[in-house]
Motif scaffolding. Structure first.
Motif, short mmCIF file in Angstrom:
data_model
loop_
_atom_site.label_atom_id
_atom_site.label_comp_id
_atom_site.label_asym_id
_atom_site.label_seq_id
_atom_site.Cartn_x
_atom_site.Cartn_y
_atom_site.Cartn_z
N VAL A 20 0.79 -1.23 -0.13
CA VAL A 20 0.18 0.08 -0.02
C VAL A 20 0.87 1.17 0.14
O VAL A 20 0.61 2.25 -0.71
CB VAL A 20 -1.00 -0.29 0.98
CG1 VAL A 20 -1.79 1.37 1.38
CG2 VAL A 20 -1.89 -1.18 1.17
N ARG A 21 1.70 1.14 0.75
CA ARG A 21 2.95 2.25 0.92
C ARG A 21 3.58 2.53 -0.45
O ARG A 21 3.82 3.60 -0.83
CB ARG A 21 3.83 2.08 2.16
CG ARG A 21 4.79 3.36 2.35
CD ARG A 21 5.56 2.85 3.60
NE ARG A 21 6.48 1.80 3.37
CZ ARG A 21 7.06 1.25 4.03
NH1 ARG A 21 6.99 1.76 5.32
NH2 ARG A 21 7.44 0.08 3.84
N ALA A 22 3.80 1.58 -1.05
CA ALA A 22 4.73 1.72 -2.35
C ALA A 22 3.62 2.13 -3.41
O ALA A 22 4.16 3.10 -4.31
CB ALA A 22 5.05 0.45 -2.76
N GLY A 23 2.43 1.95 -3.26
CA GLY A 23 1.31 2.80 -4.08
C GLY A 23 1.05 2.52 -5.61
O GLY A 23 0.29 2.81 -6.23
N TYR A 24 1.73 1.45 -6.00
CA TYR A 24 1.57 1.04 -7.26
C TYR A 24 0.19 0.47 -7.48
O TYR A 24 -0.48 1.16 -8.30
CB TYR A 24 2.41 -0.36 -7.70
CG TYR A 24 2.61 -0.76 -9.03
CD1 TYR A 24 3.37 0.01 -10.15
CD2 TYR A 24 1.84 -1.61 -9.36
CE1 TYR A 24 3.21 -0.36 -11.29
CE2 TYR A 24 1.82 -2.10 -10.73
CZ TYR A 24 2.35 -1.67 -11.63
OH TYR A 24 2.15 -2.05 -13.09
N TRP A 25 -0.43 -0.23 -6.92
CA TRP A 25 -1.63 -0.96 -7.01
C TRP A 25 -2.77 0.27 -6.56
O TRP A 25 -3.72 0.13 -7.23
CB TRP A 25 -1.99 -2.04 -6.36
CG TRP A 25 -1.06 -3.37 -6.95
CD1 TRP A 25 -0.01 -3.87 -6.68
CD2 TRP A 25 -1.12 -3.90 -8.26
NE1 TRP A 25 0.51 -4.87 -7.34
CE2 TRP A 25 -0.21 -5.02 -8.61
CE3 TRP A 25 -2.08 -3.52 -9.26
CZ2 TRP A 25 0.09 -5.47 -9.58
CZ3 TRP A 25 -1.93 -4.41 -10.45
CH2 TRP A 25 -0.96 -5.32 -10.48
N THR A 26 -2.45 0.77 -5.51
CA THR A 26 -3.59 1.82 -5.14
C THR A 26 -3.83 2.93 -6.00
O THR A 26 -4.84 3.51 -6.20
CB THR A 26 -3.09 2.33 -3.72
OG1 THR A 26 -1.69 3.05 -3.88
CG2 THR A 26 -2.95 1.22 -2.80
N ARG A 27 -2.75 3.10 -6.90
CA ARG A 27 -2.91 4.27 -7.99
C ARG A 27 -3.25 3.58 -9.17
O ARG A 27 -4.28 4.13 -9.80
CB ARG A 27 -1.32 4.74 -8.38
CG ARG A 27 -1.13 5.65 -7.05
CD ARG A 27 0.14 6.68 -7.66
NE ARG A 27 1.14 5.76 -8.09
CZ ARG A 27 2.25 5.45 -7.47
NH1 ARG A 27 2.19 5.78 -6.04
NH2 ARG A 27 3.16 4.76 -7.71
N LEU A 31 -7.60 3.75 -11.35
CA LEU A 31 -7.52 4.24 -12.74
C LEU A 31 -8.11 3.15 -13.80
O LEU A 31 -8.77 3.42 -14.58
CB LEU A 31 -6.05 4.59 -13.24
CG LEU A 31 -5.51 5.71 -12.68
CD1 LEU A 31 -3.89 6.02 -12.97
CD2 LEU A 31 -6.05 7.04 -12.91
N LEU A 32 -7.61 1.93 -13.81
CA LEU A 32 -8.14 1.02 -14.49
C LEU A 32 -9.83 0.64 -14.13
O LEU A 32 -10.71 0.48 -15.42
CB LEU A 32 -7.58 -0.53 -14.25
CG LEU A 32 -6.07 -0.68 -14.31
CD1 LEU A 32 -5.50 -1.88 -14.20
CD2 LEU A 32 -5.81 -0.26 -15.95
N ALA A 33 -10.06 0.85 -13.11
CA ALA A 33 -11.66 0.79 -12.70
C ALA A 33 -12.41 1.90 -13.68
O ALA A 33 -13.38 1.75 -13.98
CB ALA A 33 -12.08 0.88 -11.13
N VAL A 34 -11.83 3.13 -13.67
CA VAL A 34 -12.69 4.32 -14.36
C VAL A 34 -12.48 3.85 -15.74
O VAL A 34 -13.36 3.92 -16.28
CB VAL A 34 -11.86 5.75 -14.15
CG1 VAL A 34 -12.05 6.58 -15.24
CG2 VAL A 34 -12.03 5.92 -12.71
#
Length: 505
Positions: A20-27, A31-34
């Motif tokens: 989560v801290r790395a943020g790759y998937w949380t970002r 975007l993919l969902a949109v």
């Protein structure tokens, strides 16, 4: 509790926090969902996009009314999607397919995330982002009737990609289960077993690991869910016939080769136009290798892509099974195509920006096509359904003689027979011409079952002849011609569809 037992949850929490801290998937995932929502937003513009949706919706209502799958409710498809439709109708009602359309977007999103994970592991973070985004852009690169509908192939894709991902990580039991789930959504999904076994073979050669144990895990994982569904959740004999052995004539060769070839080449060309941006770099790399020229590289190859080629080959075989070449079959090609294209760009000097720009432009064109897609057939079907509803009451049954079972769902009337299309009683299937079409080519014992249904439940109040100019027109099927001549009179005509009602009713 031991220190070991308490350390495992703590280690998992630490890893999760790190991700989560790395943020790759949380970002990336939002975007993919949109993007998944935008590209498939036109799916909500129509009540029904394809006969498959209508068939599934009608099946779900029959199941909710006490029908038994592969007995009083039949189809040549596995059970997972009919059950999903039934569950959505139980939760949200059966008037609209919007819950299924929302779940279809979720299936596309899941597929995109899994592809991003595979690409990231092979070619890095940027390749992962582009793999997920490019898949969603290409996922609407066919006729809107094939890409915007909530049908079998859409819900098959997540399990298919998951099976490949598990095999890539040598999690053989999970890979076998994923192949089974894929096959229980649509039979041709089982083709992903080929790359799974290929990866097992390559892993055995590289690592010298004995293969029987891994193969046993794959086999067990594959067999257990199918056995559970076949032996416990459905009737074993009915499951075997309708899902496995009962489609030989339907999937056989026909005599209308020009139409089949035209459909195959046409849908291939449409898909290639949508995926052209990342197919050209790959074609260029193949050409350089053939000429034995050095490859302009952005980074290391990071492993062979032979497993992706095997996956693409298995998907192409699956698309060709039955020789129908319907557009929605081609959805199965998209995941391996995207990964091969992304890999070609990621390991070459080709920049990402033009690839993304062309894909976005092509996707925008297909999105506009979906919004403005002609609706003459749907308009006629809706008019016929309205007329049928006006001629009947909710307690009456209706028989649609044609290949558009969505009429039952749109009219909100019960089918008079378990055979929701004329294909079961005549062996007709799209694109096969008039060869081997007629009463004598029906599904085994179908006419005896049909006669029993009519005798037991009474004649349907309304008969809809939706055959048009097809080779199963009533005058070419003696039993149907006799039924209409004896008991029915014409009460309406809409386009090429004729509506009959029982005489004196």
């Amino acid at each position: 509790m031991s220190n070991t037992a308490t350390s495992r949850p703590r280690a998992f929490a630490d890893r999760l926090h790190g991700h989560v801290r790395a943020g790759y998937w949380t970002r990336l995932v939002p975007l993919l969902a949109v993007l998944a929502t935008v590209t498939h937003l036109p799916s909500f513009l129509r009540p029904v996009w394809s006969p498959d949706e209508g068939y599934l919706a009608t099946q779900a209502r029959m199941l909710a009314d006490g029908g038994v799958l592969y007995d009083t409710v039949v189809d040549r498809k596995p059970p997972l999607l009919p059950w999903l439709y039934e569950a959505c109708f139980a939760l949200f009602g059966s008037v609209s397919l919007w819950p299924l359309r929302a779940l279809a977007i979720g299936a596309h999103l899941t597929t995109a995330v899994l592809l991003a994970s595979i690409a990231r592991g092979r070619w890095g973070d940027r390749a992962g982002r582009y793999a997920g985004a490019l898949y969603l852009l290409v996922s609407i690169g066919l006729s809107p009737e094939d890409t915007q509908a909530a049908t079998f192939e859409v819900f098959m894709l997540p399990a298919m990609v998951l099976a490949f991902r598990y095999a890539e990580r040598r999690r053989w039991l999970a890979a076998g289960i994923a192949v089974a789930l894929c096959s229980l959504t649509k039979q041709t999904g089982g083709a992903v077993m080929l790359p799974v076994l290929w990866m097992l073979l390559q892993d055995t050669r590289r690592r010298g690991v004995p293969w029987p144990q891994a193969l046993a895990k794959i086999g067990f994982g594959f067999a257990l869910p199918i056995a559970l569904v076949a032996a416990i959740l459905t009737k074993p004999k009915g499951f075997l016939f309708w899902v496995v052995t009962g489609s030989g004539d339907y999937a056989g060769l026909g005599n209308n080769w020009p139409q089949m070839l035209g459909r195959a080449l046409g849908n291939s060309a449409i898909l290639m136009s949508a995926a052209l941006a990342f197919l050209l770099p790959h074609a260029h790399r193949l050409w350089l290798r053939r000429r034995r020229r050095p490859l302009p590289a952005r980074g290391p190859e990071r492993g062979s892509t032979a497993d992706l080629w095997v996956w693409l080959l298995s998907s192409a075989i699956a698309v060709s099974v039955g020789f129908h070449f319907f557009g929605h079959y081609y959805l199965q090609l998209m995941p391996p195509l995207v990964l091969l294209g992304v890999g070609a760009v990621a390991t070459s000097a080709v920049p990402w920006r033009p690839v993304a720009a062309y894909s976005a432009l092509a996707s925008t064109s297909f999105l506009a096509l979906a919004v403005f897609w002609p609706g003459q057939r749907l308009t006629q079907t809706t008019e016929v359904a309205t007329a049928v509803a006006a001629q009947t009451t909710p307690k009456d049954t209706v028989l649609v003689w044609g290949m558009h079972p969505e009429l039952y769902w749109l009219a909100d009337r019960r089918p008079a027979s378990r055979y929701l299309t004329a294909g079961f009683l005549t062996n007709f299937s799209g694109g096969k011409g008039g060869e081997k079409v007629g009463e004598e080519y029906s599904v085994s014992d179908a006419w005896q079952t049909f006669d029993t249904e009519i005798t037991t439940n009474g004649l349907p109040r309304v008969f809809v002849d939706d055959s048009g100019t097809a080779p199963y027109q009533p005058d070419k099927v003696p039993r149907i011609a006799s039924l209409l001549d004896t008991y029915y009179e014409v009460v309406g005509v809409t386009g090429d569809t004729v509506i009959y009602r029982l005489k004196g009713k």
